[in-house]
Design an enzyme around this catalytic site. Structure first.
Site, mmCIF file in Angstrom:
data_model
loop_
_atom_site.group_PDB
_atom_site.id
_atom_site.type_symbol
_atom_site.label_atom_id
_atom_site.label_comp_id
_atom_site.label_asym_id
_atom_site.label_seq_id
_atom_site.Cartn_x
_atom_site.Cartn_y
_atom_site.Cartn_z
ATOM 1 N N ASP A 284 0.809 -1.254 0.181
ATOM 2 C CA ASP A 284 0.090 -0.437 -0.206
ATOM 3 C C ASP A 284 0.789 1.173 0.325
ATOM 4 O O ASP A 284 2.208 1.191 -0.558
ATOM 5 C CB ASP A 284 -1.169 -0.165 1.394
ATOM 6 C CG ASP A 284 -2.373 0.429 0.970
ATOM 7 O OD1 ASP A 284 -2.720 1.614 0.754
ATOM 8 O OD2 ASP A 284 -3.208 -0.144 0.633
ATOM 9 N N HIS A 344 -3.874 6.289 3.309
ATOM 10 C CA HIS A 344 -4.750 4.708 3.320
ATOM 11 C C HIS A 344 -3.541 3.031 4.049
ATOM 12 O O HIS A 344 -4.965 2.579 4.056
ATOM 13 C CB HIS A 344 -4.380 4.113 1.290
ATOM 14 C CG HIS A 344 -5.221 3.086 0.431
ATOM 15 N ND1 HIS A 344 -4.772 2.089 0.409
ATOM 16 C CD2 HIS A 344 -6.548 3.421 0.844
ATOM 17 C CE1 HIS A 344 -6.318 1.773 0.031
ATOM 18 N NE2 HIS A 344 -7.178 2.462 0.124
ATOM 19 N N SER A 522 -11.608 -1.274 -1.157
ATOM 20 C CA SER A 522 -10.201 -0.910 -0.347
ATOM 21 C C SER A 522 -10.402 -1.558 1.257
ATOM 22 O O SER A 522 -9.126 -2.047 1.897
ATOM 23 C CB SER A 522 -9.480 0.540 -0.339
ATOM 24 O OG SER A 522 -8.632 0.882 -0.915
#
Length: 756
Positions: A284, A344, A522
């Site tokens: 990520d 994220h 996600s």
């Protein structure tokens, strides 16, 4: 990402929230893989999504009826080399399938495609594929649909993708390439000069002097594949995180507990809260410091090769921390508005492994698993060559220029992707991970399109995860289709129905840790990754195919009348972690008839491993020595009664050294080795048991007979002379990377063979 709000809705929510949620850059692969609708006005996007949702809701189950004529699978490397079908493997596949399979071709990455003797109903074909997945000789298996073929051709060149200048090429031969010959030849073939940029495993990344349109880059890749020295070539395209961000807001974790849309986590926790032995790689944006992740994060790596994209002053390095991925207007393409940093990777990590039962913050799905941060996304996302390198490194495989990973993951989560067919180099990397028993979970994407058009969720062998709502239906933005394996909470609609996790309040660089809410596939994928890690903590011997089979079989059905309830667009159902863990039989309870489990323990203060098959001793260690010796979760099987063992079974000698410097046990299935230690090391090594348990020996090449698995032995190469035995290929890779010495027969150093 697609806009969630219309202009009317924007009048009823904070302007900042509407601005962020309407930003098309972060949730899709714009300028990376070329989303066709990225340049359309907001209203056209909303109309497109509405049409998709209405169509899904209107299609009756009967409209999905289809037959399957072909399947595709990949043999485990131990059963057959890529692209090869040995006679023994073919016979086993025919038996497992229960009907004739005719080899029709192979993929460039070594997958085998078979024609069925007769077309099968989709449900029958799905059951056949699952039987194949459950077998250890099969790495992955899938049905081949007309949609998959059509969409693969459609995505060969994406007219909306941004320009690029890199190609991923794998040579047909394993020999070192002669660049003085190949580069001029290839440059002439594609009409542009190319140089070698870097290597990823068996794949070479080539670089053009200047960027060209995506269609031109795709044509160059196709042209390279006509060269006899090239196994495959792919354009390097771009990838972005698959989530819809929002302002920080504390809320409740309905995703774990809601009886309709949640994953039933408390039921899972009654049986298994996880193990520190389970490592989950989060490929990520990297990670930031957060109290909820204290003590749970392993040393990772930053694989972003472009320094500008990395935003940390350099290219690849050993620091996987997230410096922020904020951008200014037009930085990621003409018309793309600037955004603050997403954090994220921190958000995804929190869903998997936030510290739980600590009286503060939120709960992660796995209370004890460790996070391995692998950074591949920076400003404007990332590229698939970096993703391929990140997968290999997370699996413990060597990557040129990076140190060996001493903590290979057992689960890999990728909440990223873009519109294109699965890059062949990425499929190769995934195959390496699967061959070690690593479960790979991937977000299905937020473009409201068929997932067969979205990579890497459309790669073979992975668990493609769609997003569901609190009401138990498909989220409006989520990709759909037969390639979706399972749906999990991703959030949608009102903010109270969004997903809560960890974040940071820095707008550019990291500042203070906070909690935040968001929606997207996600955040669906890490729920599945967390559930898989709980299952593996309960039974470390599960293969990726078996994990997918249990998750699919225990999923809750979608309610009738919903878009997902009317057809197979959302996978097997809603993730039910409670039932999945209940459906996972503990390793120690899966012993073949006549055998017993051999339990492994670890002593942290000495870095020692110990194993035993003796039931009273196991009970004593578990109750009296538990502060010192902890179960690792690793188990293999053996016979303790020679009358129940095969005639060719041999006893395993067990020695113990009471010397303070050693204080360790030694095991051997070789009678010659047993006799040598007994004769030459009296007083140093005391023979405790000439037959601690019985096993089978491999042949001189280290090959085990059918129905058994190799057990690998490693020596710590220290004066304390400790050894470790394992059937787990991820553990095997970890011990090699920790520089423990393999000991055994054949090139893979097999000590003995265990029944399975």
């Amino acid at each position: 990402m697609k806009s969630v709000f219309s202009r009317r809705e924007c009048m009823t929510i904070p302007l900042s929230l509407c601005r962020i949620a309407s930003n098309p850059r972060r949730g899709e692969a714009r300028r990376r893989v070329g989303t066709p609708l990225a340049e359309l006005p907001m209203m056209q996007k909303l109309v497109r999504r509405l049409v998709v949702v209405l169509l899904l809701g209107a299609i009756a189950p009967g409209a999905y009826a289809e037959t399957v004529s072909r399947i595709r699978l990949m043999l485990h490397p131990y059963a057959g080399a890529p692209g090869e079908l040995p006679a023994a493997a073919n016979a086993r596949l025919q038996t497992l399938a229960g009907l004739p399979l005719t080899l029709a071709g192979k993929t460039r990455t070594g997958g085998l495609e078979f024609t069925l003797a007769q077309p099968l109903d989709i449900d029958v074909a799905t059951a056949l594929v699952q039987r194949l997945r459950n077998d250890r000789s099969v790495l992955w298996a899938e049905t081949v649909s007309a949609d998959l073929i059509a969409n693969s051709k459609l995505l060969a060149a994406n007219p909306s993708a941004g320009p690029g200048k890199k190609l991923m090429v794998r040579l047909a031969a394993a020999a070192s390439p002669n660049w003085a010959v190949l580069l001029p030849r290839w440059s002439s073939l594609i009409g542009a000069s190319v140089t070698v940029d870097h290597q990823i495993g068996d794949v070479w990344v080539l670089k053009l002097a200047a960027a060209v349109p995506d269609a031109t880059l795709a044509a160059m890749a196709s042209q390279l594949e006509t060269d006899v020295s090239v196994q495959y070539a792919d354009p390097v395209r771009r990838v972005t995180a698959q989530r819809v961000p929002n302002d920080p807001r504390f809320g409740t974790q309905w995703a774990l507990t809601d009886p309709v849309g949640g994953i039933n986590a408390p039921v899972a926790w009654d049986l298994q809260i996880g193990s520190a032995a389970q490592v989950v790689a989060v490929i990520d944006t990297g990670i930031t410091q957060h109290p909820e992740l204290a003590g749970r994060v392993l040393p990772g790596y930053d694989f972003i090769s472009d320094p500008d994209e990395a935003n940390d002053g350099d290219g690849r390095d050993s620091d996987p921390s997230d410096p922020g991925d904020n951008t200014g207007d037009n930085a990621c393409g003409d018309g793309a508005p600037g955004e603050s940093s997403s954090w994220h990777g921190t958000f995804v990590s929190g869903l998997i492994a936030a510290n739980t039962n600590n009286g503060d913050g939120i709960a992660g799905v796995n209370w004890n698993a460790r996070i391995l941060p692998v950074r591949v996304l920076g400003r404007c996302g990332g590229t698939f060559d970096d993703v391929a390198a990140g997968i290999l490194w997370a699996a413990g495989a060597p990557v040129t220029g990076a140190p060996l990973n001493p903590n290979p993951a057992r689960v890999i989560n990728m909440s990223l992707g873009g519109q294109l067919s699965c890059p062949q180099a990425v499929q190769d990397s995934i195959n390496v991970a699967l061959a070690q028993g690593i479960v790979v979970t991937i977000a299905a994407g937020n473009d409201a399109i068929d997932v067969s058009m979205f990579a890497p969720a459309n790669c073979s062998g992975v668990i493609a995860v769609g997003a569901s709502t609190r009401q138990g239906d498909r989220a409006s933005y989520a990709n759909y289709g037969r390639r979706v394996d399972i749906s999990a909470p991703g959030g949608d609609g009102n903010q109270t129905d969004w997903i809560l996790s960890l974040s940071n309040d820095g707008q550019s660089g990291p500042a203070s840790p906070i909690y935040a809410i968001g929606i997207g596939t996600s955040f669906a994928a890490p729920h599945v990754a967390g559930a898989a890690s709980l299952m593996l903590a309960r039974n470390a011997n599960l293969t990726p195919g078996q994990v997918l089979g249990i998750i699919s079989a225990t999923a809750r059905s979608f309610r009738a009348g919903t878009s997902c309830g009317n057809g197979p667009a959302c996978g097997a159902g809603l993730l039910d972690a409670g039932f999945a863990v209940q459906g996972t039989i503990p390793s120690s309870q899966t012993a073949p008839p006549g055998t017993v489990p051999v339990i492994e323990y670890y002593r942290a203060d000495k870095d020692h491993y110990f194993m035993t098959a003796d039931a009273p001793e196991i009970a004593f260690v578990d109750t009296q020595l538990s502060p010192t010796f902890q179960r690792t979760g690793e188990v293999f099987f053996a016979w303790v009664d020679p009358a129940l063992a095969p005639a060719n079974a041999v006893p395993v000698c067990r020695f113990y050294s009471p010397l303070p410097l050693i204080d360790s046990h030694f095991y051997t299935a070789l009678d010659s080795e047993c006799q040598f230690v007994f004769a030459h090391w009296p007083g140093t090594w005391i023979l405790e048991n000439r037959a601690a348990f019985y096993v089978l020996l491999p042949d001189a090449g280290g090959n085990c007979q059918a129905g058994t698995l190799p057990v690998y032995r490693f020596f710590d190469n220290r004066n304390d002379a400790n050894h470790r035995h394992t059937i787990d290929l991820t553990v095997r890779r970890a011990m090699i990377n920790r520089l423990w010495v393999p000991e055994g027969s054949g090139p893979n150093a097999v000590a003995f063979c265990s029944p399975v």
